[in-house]
Enzyme design. Sequence first.
Site, PDB file in Angstrom:
ATOM      1  N   ASP A  41       0.987  -1.158   0.038  1.00 40.83           N
ATOM      2  CA  ASP A  41      -0.196   0.061   0.023  1.00 40.83           C
ATOM      3  C   ASP A  41       0.941   1.278  -0.062  1.00 40.83           C
ATOM      4  O   ASP A  41       2.032   1.098   0.324  1.00 40.83           O
ATOM      5  CB  ASP A  41      -0.966  -0.065   1.403  1.00 40.83           C
ATOM      6  CG  ASP A  41      -1.870  -1.050   1.241  1.00 40.83           C
ATOM      7  OD1 ASP A  41      -2.213  -1.732   0.090  1.00 40.83           O
ATOM      8  OD2 ASP A  41      -2.184  -1.440   2.413  1.00 40.83           O
TER       9      ASP A  41
HETATM   10  N1  URA Z   1      -1.531  -6.027   3.863  1.00 39.22           N
HETATM   11  C1  URA Z   1      -1.714  -4.878   3.882  1.00 39.22           C
HETATM   12  O1  URA Z   1      -2.559  -4.461   4.422  1.00 39.22           O
HETATM   13  N2  URA Z   1      -1.015  -3.751   3.399  1.00 39.22           N
HETATM   14  C2  URA Z   1       0.070  -3.912   2.558  1.00 39.22           C
HETATM   15  O2  URA Z   1       0.775  -3.033   2.135  1.00 39.22           O
HETATM   16  C3  URA Z   1       0.525  -5.388   2.499  1.00 39.22           C
HETATM   17  C4  URA Z   1      -0.154  -6.167   3.187  1.00 39.22           C
END
Ligand code: URA
Length: 242
Positions: free
Chosen positions: A103
């Site tokens: 993310d």
């Molecule tokens: N899980 C998440 O919620 N975000 C990420 O970036 C990776 C795994």
Amino acid sequence: MMRLDKYLCETGFGTRSQVKALLKKGLVTVNGGIVKKPEYKVDETKDQVTCMGKQASYTAFTYLMMNKPSGVVCATEDRKDRTVLDLLPAEQRKDLFPAGRLDKDTEGLLLLTDDGALAHRLLSPARHVDKTYYARIRGEVTEVHQEKFLEGLEIGEKKPTLPAVLTIQKSGPESEVYVTVQEGKFHQIKRMFHAVGCEVVYLKRLSMGALTLDERLKPGEYRELMKNELDALKERKTDEGR
Ligand code: URA
């Protein structure tokens, strides 16, 4: 033709200064003879180079380990946000893409490559490649959560999540945990904590399969994978069908 020190860096034996030290120690051979000069020119298509007894093999592909900073997106281009590729100089971007997504606000290990086959193997849901994250959580994480993570959680997908291992580093109003998952569903870690009434306030990926984030890399920094890291990633039998 290319300088020997550059060739050794590009084949994954370390940074310029590390390979220069290896050269100085007489640990590098070209066509059977020890060569100590970093500026020695090798023909990467013909010369047989070994380093510490291992054959160097020039690969057409690039593999970069990045410590992704918060605030950039895992994409090759984006109309709104800076991407992880914007952190590389133009000449290094070539056909690279991020192998998997973190993310925008997640930090940590990201592999950038142009090797589609390897990326596919790492990301294939059937392969269950383990990914370990460090997370700070708003809410008290306890053994009850550990059990729920192991059992699998309903996060609004067709099936519950696969067993995930939760290790509690600190439990309190804000907890610190390590969590290892075998999948890579969208916002997976955040959704798993949400499902047990907690909220992820900081997330960093530490490892993916055989690859572990080099903690010397500051957010936004990256380096070529070492030969042993690439070999481990490629060799890994990823427990297909586990
Ligand atoms: N899980 C998440 O919620 N975000 C990420 O970036 C990776 C795994």
